[in-house]
Scaffold this motif. Structure first.
Motif, PDB file in Angstrom:
ATOM      1  N   ASP A  38       5.158  16.451  37.776  1.00  0.00           N
ATOM      2  CA  ASP A  38       6.086  15.649  36.988  1.00  0.00           C
ATOM      3  C   ASP A  38       5.698  14.179  36.971  1.00  0.00           C
ATOM      4  OD1 ASP A  38       7.485  17.875  36.503  1.00  0.00           O
ATOM      5  OD2 ASP A  38       9.007  17.553  38.061  1.00  0.00           O
ATOM      6  N   MET A  39       5.126  13.709  38.087  1.00  0.00           N
ATOM      7  CA  MET A  39       4.800  12.285  38.170  1.00  0.00           C
ATOM      8  C   MET A  39       3.300  12.090  37.979  1.00  0.00           C
ATOM      9  SD  MET A  39       5.569   9.642  41.279  1.00  0.00           S
ATOM     10  CE  MET A  39       4.439   8.292  41.597  1.00  0.00           C
ATOM     11  N   PRO A  40       2.933  11.169  37.076  1.00  0.00           N
ATOM     12  CA  PRO A  40       1.504  10.903  36.899  1.00  0.00           C
ATOM     13  C   PRO A  40       0.928  10.196  38.123  1.00  0.00           C
ATOM     14  CG  PRO A  40       2.807   9.343  35.622  1.00  0.00           C
ATOM     15  CD  PRO A  40       3.773  10.324  36.215  1.00  0.00           C
ATOM     16  N   GLY A  41      -0.384  10.343  38.332  1.00  0.00           N
ATOM     17  CA  GLY A  41      -1.023   9.682  39.460  1.00  0.00           C
ATOM     18  C   GLY A  41      -1.332   8.231  39.124  1.00  0.00           C
ATOM     19  N   TYR A  42      -1.223   7.385  40.150  1.00  0.00           N
ATOM     20  CA  TYR A  42      -1.524   5.965  39.941  1.00  0.00           C
ATOM     21  C   TYR A  42      -2.736   5.562  40.771  1.00  0.00           C
ATOM     22  CZ  TYR A  42       2.797   5.470  37.344  1.00  0.00           C
ATOM     23  OH  TYR A  42       3.766   5.580  36.392  1.00  0.00           O
ATOM     24  N   HIS A  43      -3.763   6.452  40.740  1.00  0.00           N
ATOM     25  CA  HIS A  43      -4.950   6.177  41.547  1.00  0.00           C
ATOM     26  C   HIS A  43      -5.685   4.940  41.073  1.00  0.00           C
ATOM     27  CE1 HIS A  43      -6.958   7.799  38.073  1.00  0.00           C
ATOM     28  NE2 HIS A  43      -6.066   8.783  38.117  1.00  0.00           N
ATOM     29  N   TYR A  44      -5.453   4.545  39.806  1.00  0.00           N
ATOM     30  CA  TYR A  44      -6.152   3.375  39.285  1.00  0.00           C
ATOM     31  C   TYR A  44      -5.545   2.068  39.821  1.00  0.00           C
ATOM     32  CZ  TYR A  44      -2.220   2.994  36.085  1.00  0.00           C
ATOM     33  OH  TYR A  44      -0.962   2.880  35.568  1.00  0.00           O
ATOM     34  N   VAL A  45      -4.355   2.172  40.411  1.00  0.00           N
ATOM     35  CA  VAL A  45      -3.756   0.977  41.013  1.00  0.00           C
ATOM     36  C   VAL A  45      -4.442   0.743  42.358  1.00  0.00           C
ATOM     37  CG1 VAL A  45      -1.623  -0.029  41.917  1.00  0.00           C
ATOM     38  CG2 VAL A  45      -1.555   1.426  39.885  1.00  0.00           C
ATOM     39  N   PRO A  46      -4.959  -0.468  42.603  1.00  0.00           N
ATOM     40  CA  PRO A  46      -5.676  -0.724  43.855  1.00  0.00           C
ATOM     41  C   PRO A  46      -4.827  -0.361  45.082  1.00  0.00           C
ATOM     42  CG  PRO A  46      -5.803  -2.627  42.394  1.00  0.00           C
ATOM     43  CD  PRO A  46      -4.903  -1.640  41.736  1.00  0.00           C
ATOM     44  N   GLU A  47      -5.489   0.070  46.146  1.00  0.00           N
ATOM     45  CA  GLU A  47      -4.756   0.546  47.316  1.00  0.00           C
ATOM     46  C   GLU A  47      -3.853  -0.538  47.886  1.00  0.00           C
ATOM     47  OE1 GLU A  47      -7.035   1.892  50.649  1.00  0.00           O
ATOM     48  OE2 GLU A  47      -5.221   2.624  51.653  1.00  0.00           O
ATOM     49  N   GLU A  48      -4.341  -1.767  47.864  1.00  0.00           N
ATOM     50  CA  GLU A  48      -3.566  -2.895  48.400  1.00  0.00           C
ATOM     51  C   GLU A  48      -2.218  -2.978  47.681  1.00  0.00           C
ATOM     52  OE1 GLU A  48      -3.923  -7.771  48.538  1.00  0.00           O
ATOM     53  OE2 GLU A  48      -5.297  -6.587  47.322  1.00  0.00           O
ATOM     54  N   ASP A  49      -2.260  -2.790  46.353  1.00  0.00           N
ATOM     55  CA  ASP A  49      -1.032  -2.844  45.560  1.00  0.00           C
ATOM     56  C   ASP A  49      -0.119  -1.652  45.863  1.00  0.00           C
ATOM     57  OD1 ASP A  49      -1.894  -5.151  44.444  1.00  0.00           O
ATOM     58  OD2 ASP A  49      -2.219  -4.362  42.418  1.00  0.00           O
ATOM     59  N   ARG A  50      -0.721  -0.483  46.022  1.00  0.00           N
ATOM     60  CA  ARG A  50       0.101   0.705  46.320  1.00  0.00           C
ATOM     61  C   ARG A  50       0.776   0.549  47.673  1.00  0.00           C
ATOM     62  NH1 ARG A  50      -3.484   4.761  46.829  1.00  0.00           N
ATOM     63  NH2 ARG A  50      -5.264   3.785  45.812  1.00  0.00           N
ATOM     64  N   ARG A  51       0.081  -0.072  48.600  1.00  0.00           N
ATOM     65  CA  ARG A  51       0.666  -0.286  49.929  1.00  0.00           C
ATOM     66  C   ARG A  51       1.814  -1.297  49.864  1.00  0.00           C
ATOM     67  NH1 ARG A  51      -2.286   1.698  54.356  1.00  0.00           N
ATOM     68  NH2 ARG A  51      -1.164   0.259  55.703  1.00  0.00           N
ATOM     69  N   ALA A  52       1.635  -2.321  49.029  1.00  0.00           N
ATOM     70  CA  ALA A  52       2.715  -3.305  48.848  1.00  0.00           C
ATOM     71  C   ALA A  52       3.945  -2.623  48.254  1.00  0.00           C
ATOM     72  CB  ALA A  52       2.241  -4.445  47.945  1.00  0.00           C
ATOM     73  N   LEU A  53       3.677  -1.768  47.263  1.00  0.00           N
ATOM     74  CA  LEU A  53       4.767  -1.015  46.632  1.00  0.00           C
ATOM     75  C   LEU A  53       5.498  -0.156  47.664  1.00  0.00           C
ATOM     76  CD1 LEU A  53       3.879   0.438  43.142  1.00  0.00           C
ATOM     77  CD2 LEU A  53       6.117   0.562  44.191  1.00  0.00           C
ATOM     78  N   ALA A  54       4.699   0.519  48.494  1.00  0.00           N
ATOM     79  CA  ALA A  54       5.281   1.379  49.526  1.00  0.00           C
ATOM     80  C   ALA A  54       6.127   0.552  50.496  1.00  0.00           C
ATOM     81  CB  ALA A  54       4.168   2.112  50.270  1.00  0.00           C
TER      82      ALA A  54
ATOM     83  N   VAL B  75     -13.453 -11.000  34.474  1.00  0.00           N
ATOM     84  CA  VAL B  75     -12.747 -10.065  35.335  1.00  0.00           C
ATOM     85  C   VAL B  75     -13.055  -8.648  34.857  1.00  0.00           C
ATOM     86  CG1 VAL B  75     -10.492  -9.351  36.181  1.00  0.00           C
ATOM     87  CG2 VAL B  75     -10.897 -11.743  35.629  1.00  0.00           C
ATOM     88  N   ARG B  76     -13.370  -7.761  35.811  1.00  0.00           N
ATOM     89  CA  ARG B  76     -13.579  -6.358  35.455  1.00  0.00           C
ATOM     90  C   ARG B  76     -12.550  -5.519  36.173  1.00  0.00           C
ATOM     91  NH1 ARG B  76     -19.015  -4.906  33.878  1.00  0.00           N
ATOM     92  NH2 ARG B  76     -19.945  -6.824  33.105  1.00  0.00           N
ATOM     93  N   GLN B  77     -11.817  -4.756  35.416  1.00  0.00           N
ATOM     94  CA  GLN B  77     -10.754  -3.946  35.987  1.00  0.00           C
ATOM     95  C   GLN B  77     -10.956  -2.492  35.600  1.00  0.00           C
ATOM     96  OE1 GLN B  77      -7.410  -4.541  37.523  1.00  0.00           O
ATOM     97  NE2 GLN B  77      -8.666  -6.150  38.409  1.00  0.00           N
ATOM     98  N   SER B  78     -10.843  -1.625  36.596  1.00  0.00           N
ATOM     99  CA  SER B  78     -10.935  -0.201  36.300  1.00  0.00           C
ATOM    100  C   SER B  78      -9.600   0.256  35.708  1.00  0.00           C
ATOM    101  CB  SER B  78     -11.232   0.555  37.596  1.00  0.00           C
ATOM    102  OG  SER B  78     -10.921   1.908  37.410  1.00  0.00           O
ATOM    103  N   LEU B  79      -9.646   0.955  34.580  1.00  0.00           N
ATOM    104  CA  LEU B  79      -8.415   1.389  33.920  1.00  0.00           C
ATOM    105  C   LEU B  79      -8.114   2.862  34.195  1.00  0.00           C
ATOM    106  CD1 LEU B  79      -8.752  -0.296  30.427  1.00  0.00           C
ATOM    107  CD2 LEU B  79      -7.201  -0.916  32.248  1.00  0.00           C
ATOM    108  N   CYS B  80      -9.121   3.702  34.027  1.00  0.00           N
ATOM    109  CA  CYS B  80      -8.916   5.138  34.226  1.00  0.00           C
ATOM    110  C   CYS B  80     -10.273   5.822  34.151  1.00  0.00           C
ATOM    111  CB  CYS B  80      -8.003   5.691  33.139  1.00  0.00           C
ATOM    112  SG  CYS B  80      -8.686   5.449  31.490  1.00  0.00           S
ATOM    113  N   LYS B  81     -10.267   7.122  34.401  1.00  0.00           N
ATOM    114  CA  LYS B  81     -11.513   7.889  34.214  1.00  0.00           C
ATOM    115  C   LYS B  81     -11.710   8.135  32.724  1.00  0.00           C
ATOM    116  CE  LYS B  81     -11.640  10.152  38.668  1.00  0.00           C
ATOM    117  NZ  LYS B  81     -10.294  10.468  39.212  1.00  0.00           N
ATOM    118  N   LEU B  82     -12.953   8.234  32.342  1.00  0.00           N
ATOM    119  CA  LEU B  82     -13.253   8.432  30.926  1.00  0.00           C
ATOM    120  C   LEU B  82     -12.571   9.692  30.389  1.00  0.00           C
ATOM    121  CD1 LEU B  82     -14.789   7.577  28.415  1.00  0.00           C
ATOM    122  CD2 LEU B  82     -16.790   8.785  29.275  1.00  0.00           C
TER     123      LEU B  82
END
Lengths: 158, 438
Positions: free
Chosen positions: B413-429, A44-51
């Motif tokens: 104030d709130m960190p971005g959660y861009h690393y969370v896949p969009e599908e998951d963010r939509r479920a959260l929403a 499994v490969r998961q993106s964690l964050c930008k470097l």
């Protein structure tokens, strides 16, 4: 006469106990094979964050989740990882305590031992080394794929 | 073998150590074993009731218990009976064992009853351990994680044992099924078999009393037993009726805010695990419990004298009490550590799979570290309550905000959660929209 019978009984019991060892061993081995899930490990490969987001000091907390087939069901596995740099090298620490497997938490106020296992008060520093508590091994470092560019994604390989 | 002359000393012994009348198979303390039997039967019955509603799959286990408590009349009582019944049963057995130990009632002719009683007790404890995972709550998950790590510390075959028990390297769906099979098939079968043996021994040789030659069953003792068992069962029913069995939130391994606490009868072991450093984990995890158990099992063969009075067994009783005091002291020491739990709120029963996924994501990404949700979550932060946020936004808009709050809301104030896949963010929403209070 009675004494002799008792001795014979005792000897028989000893022989029985000795014979039981390989039988039980065999049964255990058979059981282990039958009850262990086949080890088909899919990568499994998961993106964690930008470097560029990985801090040099302190820790970046991320939750990875991925789907894995387990028996008939597809389960979502999720686990916390902590990212930081050790002598410039990006590392990801597993949140699984090396003592008894509890989940390690991030204490943002502490700089010397920011990773705390609540179960038996284990403490780890930001590089995963044991500071205090019953754990003896450092937190596991997970396999990463680190990009060339600063805004590339750090990938976790599981 | 020795018979008549010794019987005399046994009786004499009893007269010496008891104050007043000779100690026989009758007495209030001798009713504990019978109470344990009644409690065990009650566990079987309440367990059977639960089995009609429980679904042993990671997807449905938790909801099946929630549904039982929500929909079935007496469902809460049924689960509470089973939940508290386990503790009552273990406490009852422990007290009975203490009585037998102090009175020397493990000696011949009741040796077999003692030797079969101990594994019976272990199976009851194992039933408790396996049963605890079944509701599939975070307490269940993390407690089982620790317990199988303890199992893995068994010298030699530890990792194999843990893997067989879990059906993998960690607690997951297959583990639930395995624990279920153990809890409802294998362990009850073992308990039943041992129980038959144990009771036959007792009936043939008389109750494990302090003296030989007394009648195994007399009417007054039968009445005492019935009354005591009735009282204990009434206590259990009252407890189950007055106090709902705690359930907590469903498993979400990514939500690490929860700290599992061991059952009361494992506190001493937990404290030992705390004390011993990691490379010596096998000592508290395996050697101490095993040696204690072996010692107890061999007790009738070590303490072979016919004396039953405490005064004549100073060494054995003293040693046993020392261990008991040690266990109590360790348990009390363990109580000084109170887990600070930010328990997650439960979700509404019957929400759709996407909303349920959103709920789990809410916990997985620690939203409640900053946002309050109902009565749950941190309050030190200025973040808006999750159930009182802007009500009229679309799923896509909320998913965008979660990904990049500084871009969309202009807040740092709130960190971005861009690393969370969009599908998951939509479920959260989707879940967030669901829980908005108007």
């Amino acid at each position: 006469m009675n004494d002799q019978n008792e001795r014979r009984g005792f000897l028989l019991a000893c022989v029985g106990a000795l014979a039981a060892v390989p039988i039980l061993g065999g049964a255990f081995a058979a059981l282990r094979t039958m009850l262990s899930p086949a080890g088909g490990t899919s990568e499994v490969r998961q993106s964690l964050c930008k470097l560029s987001e990985v801090p040099a000091e302190g820790l970046l907390e991320r939750t990875v989740s991925y789907r894995l087939r387990r028996g008939p069901a597809v389960e979502t596995i999720s686990r916390k990882v902590f990212l930081t740099r050790d002598e410039g090298q990006v590392i990801a620490l597993s949140s699984r305590c090396t003592h008894l497997g509890c989940a390690v938490n991030l204490d943002k106020e502490s700089t010397t031992a920011p990773l705390i296992c609540p179960c038996h008060d284990g403490r780890f520093d930001a590089k995963g080394a044991v500071i205090d508590g019953p754990a003896t091994r450092p937190l596991e470092r997970l396999k990463l794929e680190i990009p060339e560019e600063e805004d590339g994604s750090v990938l976790l390989i599981l | 073998m020795t018979s008549d002359p010794l019987a005399g000393t046994i009786l004499a012994d009893d007269v010496v150590d008891s104050s007043g009348e000779a100690r026989g198979s009758s007495g209030w303390l001798q009713t504990l074993g019978f109470c344990a039997l009644v409690l065990l039967i009650l566990q079987g019955l309440s367990g059977l009731g639960l089995a009609f509603h429980y679904v042993p799959s990671a997807d449905l286990a938790y909801d099946s218990i929630r549904a039982l408590e929500a929909d079935i009349a007496g469902g809460k009582l049924l689960r509470a009976l089973h939940y508290y019944g386990a503790s009552f049963l273990i406490a009852c057995i422990l007290l009975a064992m203490l009585r037998i130990f102090l009175f020397g009632a493990y000696k011949a002719p009741q040796r077999c009853a003692w030797v079969s009683g101990l594994p019976l007790f272990m199976l009851v404890v194992a039933s408790g351990v396996t049963g605890e995972l079944l509701p599939w709550t975070e307490q269940a998950y993390f407690a089982t994680q620790v317990r199988t790590s303890i199992l893995a510390a068994t010298p030699g075959m530890g990792p194999d044992l843990s893997q067989i028990a879990l059906g993998g390297d960690e607690v997951a769906g297959p583990s639930l099924l395995r624990f279920y099979v153990l809890h409802v098939i294998l362990l009850p079968a073992g308990i039943l078999a041992l129980l038959v043996f144990h009771l036959r021994r007792l009936c043939r040789k008389g109750l494990s009393n302090g003296s030989a030659g007394s009648k195994p069953w007399d009417l007054r003792q039968l009445l005492r037993q019935s009354l005591m068992a009735l009282l204990v069962s009434a206590g259990l029913f009252y407890m189950a009726w007055a106090e709902i069995a705690p359930l907590g939130a469903i498993v979400e391994p990514g939500d690490t805010a929860f700290e599992a606490s061991p059952e009361w009868h494992f506190l001493w072991l937990n404290q030992l695990l705390h004390i011993f450093p990691g490379e010596l984990t096998a000592i508290p995890a395996f050697w101490i419990p095993t040696l204690l158990l072996l010692g107890a099992l061999l007790l009738p063969f070590i303490d072979r004298s016919s004396a039953r009075g405490i005064a004549k067994r100073k060494f054995v009783v003293g040693f046993g009490l020392l261990i008991l005091i040690g266990i109590i002291a360790l348990s009390l020491a363990s109580l000084s550590h109170k887990p600070e739990n930010r328990a997650a709120p439960p979700y509404e029963l019957g929400i759709n799979p996407v909303e349920r996924q959103g709920y789990l994501l809410l916990r997985r990404h620690n939203c409640m570290q900053c946002h309050k949700y109902g009565e749950y979550g941190e309050t030190d932060f200025d973040a808006p309550d999750l159930d009182f946020m802007t009500p009229d936004m679309s799923v896509s808009e909320i998913a965008e905000i979660i990904a990049d709050p500084s871009e969309t809301l202009g807040t740092e104030d709130m960190p971005g959660y861009h690393y969370v896949p969009e599908e998951d963010r939509r479920a959260l929403a989707t879940y967030l929209i669901k829980i908005q209070q108007q």
